[in-house]
Design a protein around this motif. Structure first.
Motif, PDB file in Angstrom:
ATOM      1  N   LYS A  63       0.818  -1.206   0.000  1.00 12.70           N
ATOM      2  CA  LYS A  63       0.000   0.000   0.000  1.00 12.70           C
ATOM      3  C   LYS A  63       0.857   1.264   0.000  1.00 12.70           C
ATOM      4  CE  LYS A  63      -3.993  -2.093   2.310  1.00 12.70           C
ATOM      5  NZ  LYS A  63      -4.894  -2.045   3.492  1.00 12.70           N
ATOM      6  N   ILE A  64       2.171   1.085   0.113  1.00 13.38           N
ATOM      7  CA  ILE A  64       3.099   2.211   0.173  1.00 13.38           C
ATOM      8  C   ILE A  64       4.455   1.742  -0.336  1.00 13.38           C
ATOM      9  CG2 ILE A  64       3.811   1.669   2.548  1.00 13.38           C
ATOM     10  CD1 ILE A  64       3.959   4.676   3.079  1.00 13.38           C
ATOM     11  N   ASP A  65       5.227   2.660  -0.920  1.00 16.56           N
ATOM     12  CA  ASP A  65       6.584   2.311  -1.339  1.00 16.56           C
ATOM     13  C   ASP A  65       7.442   2.067  -0.102  1.00 16.56           C
ATOM     14  OD1 ASP A  65       6.068   2.554  -4.045  1.00 16.56           O
ATOM     15  OD2 ASP A  65       6.598   4.670  -4.109  1.00 16.56           O
ATOM     16  N   TYR A  66       8.293   1.059  -0.175  1.00 12.98           N
ATOM     17  CA  TYR A  66       9.104   0.721   0.996  1.00 12.98           C
ATOM     18  C   TYR A  66      10.373  -0.006   0.573  1.00 12.98           C
ATOM     19  CZ  TYR A  66       7.559  -4.101   0.353  1.00 12.98           C
ATOM     20  OH  TYR A  66       7.334  -5.340  -0.163  1.00 12.98           O
ATOM     21  N   GLU A  67      11.284  -0.114   1.517  1.00 15.55           N
ATOM     22  CA  GLU A  67      12.465  -0.955   1.352  1.00 15.55           C
ATOM     23  C   GLU A  67      12.811  -1.555   2.701  1.00 15.55           C
ATOM     24  OE1 GLU A  67      16.521   1.288   1.612  1.00 15.55           O
ATOM     25  OE2 GLU A  67      15.203   2.571   0.412  1.00 15.55           O
ATOM     26  N   PHE A  68      13.370  -2.749   2.674  1.00 18.00           N
ATOM     27  CA  PHE A  68      13.970  -3.347   3.860  1.00 18.00           C
ATOM     28  C   PHE A  68      15.476  -3.215   3.720  1.00 18.00           C
ATOM     29  CE2 PHE A  68      10.069  -6.088   3.456  1.00 18.00           C
ATOM     30  CZ  PHE A  68       9.401  -5.526   4.536  1.00 18.00           C
ATOM     31  N   ARG A  69      16.157  -2.954   4.813  1.00 19.13           N
ATOM     32  CA  ARG A  69      17.607  -2.815   4.747  1.00 19.13           C
ATOM     33  C   ARG A  69      18.240  -3.442   5.986  1.00 19.13           C
ATOM     34  NH1 ARG A  69      17.509   3.811   5.548  1.00 19.13           N
ATOM     35  NH2 ARG A  69      16.905   3.772   7.759  1.00 19.13           N
ATOM     36  N   THR A  70      19.419  -3.973   5.792  1.00 16.03           N
ATOM     37  CA  THR A  70      20.138  -4.627   6.883  1.00 16.03           C
ATOM     38  C   THR A  70      21.579  -4.131   6.901  1.00 16.03           C
ATOM     39  OG1 THR A  70      18.791  -6.631   6.713  1.00 16.03           O
ATOM     40  CG2 THR A  70      20.908  -6.838   7.836  1.00 16.03           C
ATOM     41  N   THR A  71      22.013  -3.636   8.034  1.00 11.62           N
ATOM     42  CA  THR A  71      23.417  -3.294   8.217  1.00 11.62           C
ATOM     43  C   THR A  71      24.159  -4.579   8.568  1.00 11.62           C
ATOM     44  OG1 THR A  71      22.868  -1.072   9.003  1.00 11.62           O
ATOM     45  CG2 THR A  71      25.063  -1.921   9.534  1.00 11.62           C
ATOM     46  N   VAL A  72      25.030  -5.007   7.667  1.00 10.32           N
ATOM     47  CA  VAL A  72      25.728  -6.280   7.856  1.00 10.32           C
ATOM     48  C   VAL A  72      27.040  -6.037   8.612  1.00 10.32           C
ATOM     49  CG1 VAL A  72      26.782  -8.265   6.705  1.00 10.32           C
ATOM     50  CG2 VAL A  72      24.686  -7.252   5.788  1.00 10.32           C
ATOM     51  N   VAL A  73      27.179  -6.698   9.732  1.00 15.56           N
ATOM     52  CA  VAL A  73      28.370  -6.592  10.570  1.00 15.56           C
ATOM     53  C   VAL A  73      28.907  -8.002  10.781  1.00 15.56           C
ATOM     54  CG1 VAL A  73      29.272  -5.814  12.801  1.00 15.56           C
ATOM     55  CG2 VAL A  73      27.360  -4.593  11.728  1.00 15.56           C
ATOM     56  N   LYS A  74      30.187  -8.195  10.504  1.00 12.85           N
ATOM     57  CA  LYS A  74      30.733  -9.555  10.498  1.00 12.85           C
ATOM     58  C   LYS A  74      30.587 -10.265  11.837  1.00 12.85           C
ATOM     59  CE  LYS A  74      35.555  -8.184  11.388  1.00 12.85           C
ATOM     60  NZ  LYS A  74      36.934  -8.250  10.878  1.00 12.85           N
ATOM     61  N   GLU A  75      30.551  -9.496  12.930  1.00 14.00           N
ATOM     62  CA  GLU A  75      30.395 -10.121  14.244  1.00 14.00           C
ATOM     63  C   GLU A  75      28.974 -10.658  14.475  1.00 14.00           C
ATOM     64  OE1 GLU A  75      33.797  -7.286  14.489  1.00 14.00           O
ATOM     65  OE2 GLU A  75      31.746  -7.171  13.731  1.00 14.00           O
ATOM     66  N   TYR A  76      28.018 -10.194  13.680  1.00 16.02           N
ATOM     67  CA  TYR A  76      26.625 -10.558  13.921  1.00 16.02           C
ATOM     68  C   TYR A  76      25.948 -11.256  12.736  1.00 16.02           C
ATOM     69  CZ  TYR A  76      26.941  -7.550  18.021  1.00 16.02           C
ATOM     70  OH  TYR A  76      27.307  -6.994  19.213  1.00 16.02           O
TER      71      TYR A  76
END
Length: 260
Positions: free
Chosen positions: A155-168
């Motif tokens: 119903k709305i424009d969106y994005e999912f984003r993930t900050t990738v950190v090697k420890e996690y």
């Protein structure tokens, strides 16, 4: 409403728009890799922008800026956010909201009331690692899952984003994040009486396509849309997939959809 920070011009935060960015203070998560930790753990209550100052600035920038990005911290913590957004919208601006997704009811209300135009939601990690990564509760994780389902209603424009950190995060985590996003698509297809499955080759390929060394897993949602959702839509329209079918998605040089 108090604004803790103001970036007067951004060409990056709002896709394809010229915008400014407003920063709110406070967050219910405690991610160790937070980009704006000072807005969470070291809030300076004597240094902020008043609502009047921000609105006056926006009046002067009409015709120059397209939109306003509201980020944090976690903006949905603030109960006076909707009233503030109404004032910004009255000036003719588009609104982009950044959120961790832990307030699905408030997110749904903003969408239903037409107060936001774009949402960027952070996916911190796989469900299994969420609590350790974001230092949040299981109830908050369930709220995140609800927010994903809300946005996937398109119903709305969106994005999912993930900050990738090697420890996690590792490669398997990206695959699991992709699988969680695809689970929402499977649920939507189930409402059409279509059963969809994604085998290991498809999950690996979509995770690879949705990962970037610079942007982390931010392109993951776009990869799912362009490589999975768009292809399925075409097959639904041409009748090669129909109600009652079971569809298995595989990857062999390209994505394949096999009806069983």
């Amino acid at each position: 409403m108090r604004i803790q920070g103001l970036q007067k011009l951004t060409l990056l935060d709002y896709p394809e728009k010229t915008a400014c960015t407003l920063f709110t203070a406070g967050c219910n998560f405690r991610c160790p890799f937070c980009h704006n930790a000072a807005l969470v753990t070291h809030i300076d209550n004597s240094n902020f922008f008043t609502e009047e100052y921000v609105l006056d600035y926006l009046k002067k920038r009409k015709g120059v800026l397209d939109g306003v990005c509201i980020t944090g911290g976690e903006p949905l913590l603030h109960k006076d956010l909707p009233e503030f957004i109404k004032k910004v919208k009255a000036l003719g601006y588009l609104i982009k909201l950044d959120t961790n997704g832990s307030y699905p009811e408030r997110l749904q209300s903003l969408i239903d009331d037409g107060l936001i135009d774009y949402v960027a939601m952070d996916i911190k990690n796989t469900h299994e690692k969420y609590l350790a990564t974001a230092d949040c509760s299981d109830d908050e994780l369930q709220n995140v899952i609800k927010s994903v389902e809300i946005l996937k209603q398109n119903k709305i424009d969106y994005e999912f984003r993930t900050t990738v950190v090697k420890e996690y995060h590792d490669a398997e985590d990206i695959k699991k994040i992709a699988a969680n996003m695809l689970a929402v698509l499977k649920k939507r297809l189930a409402s059409l009486e279509i059963t969809a499955e994604f085998d290991e080759s498809a999950l690996t390929a979509i995770a690879d396509a949705g990962f970037d060394k610079v942007y982390g897993a931010r392109p993951l949602r776009r990869a799912i849309q362009s490589k999975i959702e768009d292809a399925l839509s075409e097959k639904l329209l041409d009748g090669s997939i129909k109600n009652g079918d079971t569809v298995v998605c595989k990857f062999n040089e390209d994505f394949e959809f096999v009806s069983e």
